[in-house]
Design a protein around this motif. Structure first.
Motif, mmCIF file in Angstrom:
data_model
loop_
_atom_site.group_PDB
_atom_site.id
_atom_site.type_symbol
_atom_site.label_atom_id
_atom_site.label_comp_id
_atom_site.label_asym_id
_atom_site.label_seq_id
_atom_site.Cartn_x
_atom_site.Cartn_y
_atom_site.Cartn_z
ATOM 1 N N ALA A 200 0.832 -1.198 0.000
ATOM 2 C CA ALA A 200 0.000 0.000 0.000
ATOM 3 C C ALA A 200 0.868 1.249 0.000
ATOM 4 N N ALA A 201 1.917 1.239 0.817
ATOM 5 C CA ALA A 201 2.789 2.418 0.892
ATOM 6 C C ALA A 201 3.489 2.664 -0.436
ATOM 7 N N ILE A 202 3.901 1.588 -1.084
ATOM 8 C CA ILE A 202 4.571 1.741 -2.382
ATOM 9 C C ILE A 202 3.609 2.347 -3.404
ATOM 10 N N GLY A 203 2.364 1.840 -3.413
ATOM 11 C CA GLY A 203 1.374 2.383 -4.335
ATOM 12 C C GLY A 203 1.125 3.861 -4.081
ATOM 13 N N LEU A 204 1.009 4.207 -2.818
ATOM 14 C CA LEU A 204 0.742 5.589 -2.413
ATOM 15 C C LEU A 204 1.879 6.503 -2.843
ATOM 16 N N ASN A 205 3.089 6.087 -2.510
ATOM 17 C CA ASN A 205 4.266 6.876 -2.844
ATOM 18 C C ASN A 205 4.349 7.094 -4.345
ATOM 19 N N SER A 206 4.081 6.027 -5.083
ATOM 20 C CA SER A 206 4.164 6.124 -6.531
ATOM 21 C C SER A 206 3.129 7.098 -7.084
ATOM 22 N N ALA A 207 1.916 7.045 -6.516
ATOM 23 C CA ALA A 207 0.865 7.952 -6.983
ATOM 24 C C ALA A 207 1.249 9.408 -6.706
ATOM 25 N N LYS B 154 15.086 10.407 -2.508
ATOM 26 C CA LYS B 154 14.899 9.815 -3.831
ATOM 27 C C LYS B 154 13.521 10.178 -4.374
ATOM 28 N N SER B 155 12.513 10.193 -3.492
ATOM 29 C CA SER B 155 11.164 10.546 -3.941
ATOM 30 C C SER B 155 11.113 11.991 -4.395
ATOM 31 N N VAL B 156 11.623 12.877 -3.553
ATOM 32 C CA VAL B 156 11.592 14.298 -3.891
ATOM 33 C C VAL B 156 12.462 14.555 -5.119
ATOM 34 N N GLY B 157 13.675 14.007 -5.066
ATOM 35 C CA GLY B 157 14.608 14.242 -6.155
ATOM 36 C C GLY B 157 14.096 13.714 -7.480
ATOM 37 N N LEU B 158 13.442 12.566 -7.432
ATOM 38 C CA LEU B 158 13.002 11.944 -8.673
ATOM 39 C C LEU B 158 11.991 12.812 -9.410
ATOM 40 N N THR B 159 11.059 13.400 -8.642
ATOM 41 C CA THR B 159 10.059 14.268 -9.292
ATOM 42 C C THR B 159 10.764 15.369 -10.072
ATOM 43 N N MET B 160 11.777 15.956 -9.444
ATOM 44 C CA MET B 160 12.460 17.065 -10.111
ATOM 45 C C MET B 160 13.321 16.573 -11.255
ATOM 46 N N ALA B 161 14.006 15.443 -11.037
ATOM 47 C CA ALA B 161 14.892 14.935 -12.088
ATOM 48 C C ALA B 161 14.094 14.589 -13.337
ATOM 49 N N VAL B 162 12.939 13.947 -13.140
ATOM 50 C CA VAL B 162 12.125 13.584 -14.300
ATOM 51 C C VAL B 162 11.565 14.840 -14.953
ATOM 52 N N ALA B 163 11.105 15.778 -14.112
ATOM 53 C CA ALA B 163 10.518 17.002 -14.658
ATOM 54 C C ALA B 163 11.550 17.825 -15.412
ATOM 55 N N SER B 164 12.831 17.648 -15.075
ATOM 56 C CA SER B 164 13.856 18.459 -15.744
ATOM 57 C C SER B 164 14.139 17.958 -17.151
ATOM 58 N N ASN B 165 13.440 16.893 -17.565
ATOM 59 C CA ASN B 165 13.563 16.375 -18.932
ATOM 60 C C ASN B 165 14.941 15.832 -19.248
ATOM 61 N N LEU B 166 15.689 15.470 -18.211
ATOM 62 C CA LEU B 166 16.923 14.745 -18.452
ATOM 63 C C LEU B 166 16.561 13.397 -19.082
ATOM 64 N N VAL C 218 12.068 1.108 -8.175
ATOM 65 C CA VAL C 218 12.437 -0.134 -7.491
ATOM 66 C C VAL C 218 13.191 0.189 -6.204
ATOM 67 N N HIS C 219 14.114 1.142 -6.305
ATOM 68 C CA HIS C 219 14.892 1.515 -5.127
ATOM 69 C C HIS C 219 13.980 2.074 -4.024
ATOM 70 N N MET C 220 13.092 2.975 -4.418
ATOM 71 C CA MET C 220 12.177 3.547 -3.414
ATOM 72 C C MET C 220 11.309 2.464 -2.795
ATOM 73 N N ALA C 221 10.828 1.542 -3.650
ATOM 74 C CA ALA C 221 9.984 0.465 -3.133
ATOM 75 C C ALA C 221 10.745 -0.349 -2.092
ATOM 76 N N CYS C 222 12.015 -0.614 -2.375
ATOM 77 C CA CYS C 222 12.797 -1.395 -1.423
ATOM 78 C C CYS C 222 13.035 -0.591 -0.142
ATOM 79 N N CYS C 223 13.223 0.732 -0.288
ATOM 80 C CA CYS C 223 13.352 1.575 0.911
ATOM 81 C C CYS C 223 12.091 1.451 1.746
ATOM 82 N N VAL C 224 10.930 1.563 1.096
ATOM 83 C CA VAL C 224 9.665 1.450 1.811
ATOM 84 C C VAL C 224 9.596 0.100 2.522
ATOM 85 N N GLY C 225 9.941 -0.938 1.789
ATOM 86 C CA GLY C 225 9.920 -2.274 2.374
ATOM 87 C C GLY C 225 10.815 -2.366 3.590
ATOM 88 N N ASN C 226 12.008 -1.807 3.472
ATOM 89 C CA ASN C 226 12.953 -1.870 4.570
ATOM 90 C C ASN C 226 12.478 -1.045 5.762
#
Lengths: 779, 779
Positions: A75-82, A196-208, A217-225
């Protein structure tokens, strides 16, 4: 017996406390399995004859705990992803303009149901409008686009650098190692997750040229851990934790692509070294929960799990297999190219740009945005463009998809797509691995899709202009014969396979992504060719290459043929403990001066008669205990002879000592703590069989014993060292394919070194670990 | 080095010839892996420097061979499956009547597009019509139905008995063992394939409570074996053959259910002990090809891969989870019940009906048909009834589905369904395992579906009569609230999971079967409950129980906790070879008088200093060779001391002997043939770790060595013997759950024994292998 078990458990818990601080060590799965089995059996034994409500509750909790955790994690992974999807969408649109009604809305929601006929919408203010320069001033839009992109990337890199350096990169390589038993403290921590969550939004938005799937996958594993370590069971048992992490990685892919079964297969094919049925079931459940939460959150308001709904209803013609082969070859070449040059870039980055992560990201974002904006296929979000490229033109209800469906001007389109393919490939090569969260899945797929669509358009143009050509005889003249969208679909699959070297999961992900199974055979054929072409350049995917680059102790799944006995690889110079005659001080000094994770115990240095093995943490624990409890001093004698009586009911030889080291201040007996049964093999055993042992059983060390005499020891690091030696030496036949690559790379590196006035060979560079990843301790 | 390799390869080939005749032995995967690696590397080495066209072709053929075989196997499996489906359909209809136009057509094709308004068709002559007694004389139809059913079953059992006894039963248990390394000659042969195919059509048509899914897996593996053994590579390498068989089993399930991904997951979850990525990819490809061929053949003229197209479009209500739990519990109980009583029946069958296979099948078919005919839900084919039970009534376009959609008369329907559930359960219990090809998948699913539909109808009736009951508050009053079809769907999944104890594959198979993924969460929850309830009665599925019943050497995938060292299990009385001092005659006699698969070699009987291990086949080969070439006689001395020089470049110590045994007619040196590096462990190592070694690495034997001294040896059989001992003794806590079952079974068996005047306990019966399956040789 129960008593014995309980005391063992307590001891293990104390030891676990110490072991937790062993960073960059490897887990001994053989020991972990034993400990975990006894933990479980002791719980059952304790509660079996206790019929009280509490005992029942405890047993039930013990069994259901895992499922509770899996559900929470999913559930947390789904939420974070959304949440990330929503924020990324908004940030992406901010590059173009803002919503005058409510600044926190993205273009789609800002214009929700109030869009005018021509597709424009009043509430959405383009930046050129905001400056009162009219709605469509290209240069102003371009400048703003570049500005925002650079700003996002810089902020992101800065946050990552300051708060969580581990949040940079994809993370898949490291998680593969962690699942195989490598300990990297903090890599799956809450700070990493947050950054990673915060950074990813910006990295993707920056059109790199980066995607969000690897980081997902990394975030999901962080959530799991983070979630599972709140529970005692998972703190204690590494194997249970590994299951949760495997399930999380499946869920990570599942939410990234809306593909639960694909996620499970990805975890099976790429991530995990072991995948028993119970892990599969947990992965499946976790992926399912995560996908459902994501769907319930419905971040894109499409209400669909399928990201790119397509409906190819035309049949595939036999002659088209020719082009499937072309696309397959492209995928293989693309993968080989990206892997090769990206690794060179990664080495350069390690060497010269280590301290310039932020500036590097800023520069990359600036140039990428500058170049990308004029080309529509590079300007808009990669996921979006993929969806567009997959579409059929027929039935598009007048939509033009950025000119893709125009029947004339194919030449211009082909050039645009080719430029996009080439530029984005270069972008991916230089960007992947930079110090922001970045994945390589989506860029690869987008590149494959642009290339595939280009091939499709060319074939279509050819067929339309030469309908009587013998190749096109099977076309029905009244219907469109070629569907360029399917070529894009195949291209995406081939490129993804080329770079990651995964096959079954790619097939399933593509089908779940598009809800489409008509083209299963062409897809499989394209991937087989991609795989064959790729293997010709080297069998490892980019994740495995990064593992080798960083020198993590990880044996890949491939079979190798060396044809040497394990004694070739062993360390024969060992620091050993002798059964008698050692002094407290001596041991203390050995511990202080070496960083080996454990020590073989022998009768004496001369005979080397093998007795057992004692771990560093156990020894450390015993020394500390001895000093504090027994007032041991430097000259206190220490004995390591284990009890040799074979009491069958005694579970572990530590069971009756109950935290007490027998002995006095003049004499200590560490014997009960010596592991008498480490995995031992004959020195003539084939190296490959020992590698199988490492992969399948997962011991930390394998000891070489011949006729009762200790001859040497082998760890995964020794095996890897040998493999690296083979690869760089020219004498072995087996490594020729790999050689060609490393030869080329070495000469390039040598050239660079000469240029920059430094000396150094590829080999040295290769074995030099990343700064943040401190030198791996010992064995 | 090349020379050495070649000679090793030749020797291995000669040995392989001998080994092929080792029936009922186990494969040593550790050795097989080594041999296969050298085969591959020698091919590469031979051809690397040879740039000719022939060398290139050879290398290419070597790499593509596997794919050619996989494609051929997949296509053949699809074809076979299509043919069986067509014949089964026709035979099934023959029970009811025949086609007057063309006797070889079944009802559907006979009436193709000429069906009259009322559903009847002139060309199709019912048997009562054929006798000119009018079209609808119930008793005549009944008699004919029973007659044909009995005839089919009898013919089938007779054919199986005479031509291929191995074709009886499901075959899944045996194939699990074969994949794990057990050798059963003829089990996958062409006769078995032929008889199983022919027999299956008749067995299914006879309306026995059996399915064709288990046999489909068996037939697929036969196809895989028959085709692949035409190729040298697969004859030599057991590991390659295992891959093909795993892929075939995936294809077998895939064609049975039209579910390629489900097939792969089934192979992963149930069939294989090891499942590396390359096996997965091959399985996937094979399953895909097979499904596509089946679809292209299109035996049912539906043009669909999805067998039961359903479209549940209503949402699932939260209160319905209550009934999901009920269905889940039913699945678990059903599974436990069937496993328990079917095993009792199997033991009775073994004991009393061993020579009456044909009569038994005839009797079963007679009574089944007699009872089944009056109940429509039992009369028609199980696959068909399942499809009907899954359907929604709304949108059925006036179809009534045998009264299932009538709104009144629910009581009668419920009774019919309940009767069908109970009778078919009994039928399955007594029929599964009888001497015709029979599977348990479809009967289980059909039983689950009738039960589920019954629950669904009851819930619906309740909701309709009490719409204001608090539970139904979430129902929309304007719409049907309950969809009984979905309950049937869940029931089928739960019953299948209950009896086979597979989960993920069931979920995927159900979705591929129905093309429906809306109800994924309820399905998973139902299966979790089924699994939990089932595990309470014992963790093994019916396939694993049959393996234990038949005494095959197979370790299941479950983790066990015994808490004893491996020395508890070992054989300490061993027949060993001594390094020196043995005579030719002595060895020859040992070989003749024992059936051990190999012998440890020690320095002498007193010191037991461990030297190595020599296999029975190697020894046999050497003795024969010595006799024929060296004219060895009874008193010729034999030495077993291997060369101890550690030449690193020598790959195997046999490399330079090149088929020549050093020595003369007075003296033979078998030393080079002694395996110096068998897997050895310390006798105090936990049994569980050794079991992991057996499961993961797959050695044939593990030797116990302490301080250079041989202490004992362990094989899988020893471990299984110990497990059986624990289970039947009352002293161990861990086996309580299993105990309850065997206790009950034992008392029942004791009761039966007393009745029949025989003596014998469950334990004896249990360890008594089937007649046809000769006593397993040795260790």
């Amino acid at each position: 017996m129960t008593q014995a078990r309980t005391s063992t458990a307590q001891l293990e818990e104390e030891l676990a406390q110490i072991r937790r601080y062993e960073d960059f060590s490897t887990i001994d799965w053989v020991k972990d399995a034993i400990i975990e089995r006894y933990r479980q059996s002791s719980i059952q034994t304790q509660n079996r004859n206790d019929t009280s409500w509490r005992a029942w509750r405890k047993l039930t909790y013990e069994t259901t705990q895992t499922w509770i955790v899996v559900t929470l994690v999913g559930a947390a992974i789904g939420l974070n992803s959304a949440l990330i999807a929503i924020v990324t969408d908004w940030l992406s649109d901010i590059k173009l303009g803002y919503c005058s009604e409510a600044w926190w809305l993205n273009q789609k929601f800002c214009c929700w149901e109030i869009e005018a006929r021509d597709g424009s919408c009043e509430n959405w203010i383009h930046w050129s409008q905001a400056l009162h320069m009219g709605p469509d001033v290209f240069v102003v839009k371009w400048i703003f686009y570049v500005f925002w992109a650079t700003l996002f990337a810089t902020t992101c890199a800065y946050l990552v650098k300051v708060f969580a350096p581990y949040a940079a990169g994809s993370g898949i390589s490291e998680i593969k190692c962690i699942l195989a038993g490598f300990v990297m403290r903090g890599f799956l921590g809450s700070w990493t997750l947050m950054m990673k969550s915060v950074g990813l939004t910006m990295a993707v938005a920056s059109n790199l040229s980066i995607g969000k799937e690897g980081p997902s996958v990394h975030m999901a594993c962080c959530v799991g851990n983070v979630i599972s370590r709140c529970f005692q069971k998972f703190r204690t048992s590494k194997a249970e934790m590994r299951e949760i992490l495997t399930a999380s990685s499946a869920a990570g892919v599942a939410v990234a692509f809306g593909s639960p079964i694909g996620g499970v297969l990805f975890a099976l094919e790429e991530m995990s070294s072991t995948f028993p049925n119970r892990t599969m079931w947990k992965s499946f459940f976790c992926a399912m929960i995560a996908t459902m939460v994501l769907q319930a959150m419905n971040p894109f308001r499409t209400g669909k799990l399928v990201m790119f709904q397509v409906s190819y209803d035309r049949e595939w013609h036999f002659f088209e297999y020719l082009f499937v082969v072309v696309i397959g070859i492209f995928g293989g070449l693309y993968g080989a190219l990206v892997i090769k040059f990206n690794l060179i870039v990664a080495q350069l980055r390690k060497r010269y740009l280590k301290n310039y992560g932020v500036s590097e990201a800023a520069a990359l974002a600036f140039f990428t945005a500058l170049i990308a904006y004029p080309n529509v296929f590079m300007r808009i979000d990669m996921t979006e463009i993929m969806g567009i490229l997959f579409r059929e033109c027929e039935g598009a209800q007048g939509e033009n998809y950025y000119g893709l469906c125009e029947t004339n001007g194919v030449g211009r389109l082909v050039v645009l797509l080719l430029v996009a393919t080439v530029l984005r490939t270069i972008g991916t090569i230089v960007t992947y691995g930079c110090r922001v969260p970045c994945g390589i899945f989506v860029p690869s797929m987008a590149i494959g899709a642009t290339f595939g669509r280009m091939i499709g358009l060319l074939v279509k143009a050819w067929q339309v202009s030469n309908p009587d050509f013998f190749l096109f005889a099977s076309c029905n003249p009244d219907m469109p014969c070629i569907t360029p969208g399917t070529y894009a679909f195949l291209g995406a699959a081939a490129a993804l396979c080329g770079v990651m070297r995964i096959t079954v999961s790619v097939v399933v992900i593509m089908f779940e992504l598009t809800g489409q199974i008509t083209y299963i055979l062409p897809t499989m054929i394209a991937l087989m060719i991609t795989r064959a072409v790729g293997d010709w350049f080297g069998a490892d995917g980019i994740a495995d290459r990064y593992i080798r680059l960083n020198g993590y102790p990880f044996l890949d799944k491939e079979d190798h043929v060396f044809g040497v006995p394990v004694s070739h690889v062993m360390q024969s110079e060992m620091t050993v403990m002798t059964a008698t005659g050692m002094k407290f001080k001596e041991i203390d000094e050995i511990l202080r001066n070496t960083n080996f994770q454990g020590f073989p115990v022998v009768q004496d240095n001369k005979s080397m008669a093998f007795i057992g093995y004692i771990g560093r943490s156990e020894l450390r624990y015993l020394l500390d205990k001895a000093r504090s409890v027994y007032k041991a001093h430097d000259t206190t004698g220490v004995r390591f002879s284990p009890d040799t009586n074979e009491d069958p009911e005694v579970l572990t030889s530590t069971s009756d000592v109950d935290h007490v080291i027998p002995g006095s201040s003049d004499f200590l007996d560490f014997g009960p703590y010596v592991d008498q049964t480490p995995i031992t093999v004959h020195p003539k055993l084939y190296l490959e069989t020992v590698m199988d042992m490492f992969k399948q059983l997962g011991p930390r060390v394998v000891l070489l014993e011949q006729g009762g005499k200790l001859v040497g020891l082998v760890t995964i690091k020794d095996v890897l060292r040998y493999m690296a030696r083979i690869e760089t030496s020219n004498t072995t036949d087996e490594a020729i394919d790999d050689m060609e690559q490393s030869d080329c790379m070495r000469s390039l590196m040598a050239w660079i070194s000469r240029r920059s006035g430094r000396t150094g060979t590829y080999t040295q560079l290769n074995s030099q670990p990343e700064e943040e990843i401190h030198e791996l301790h010992g064995r």
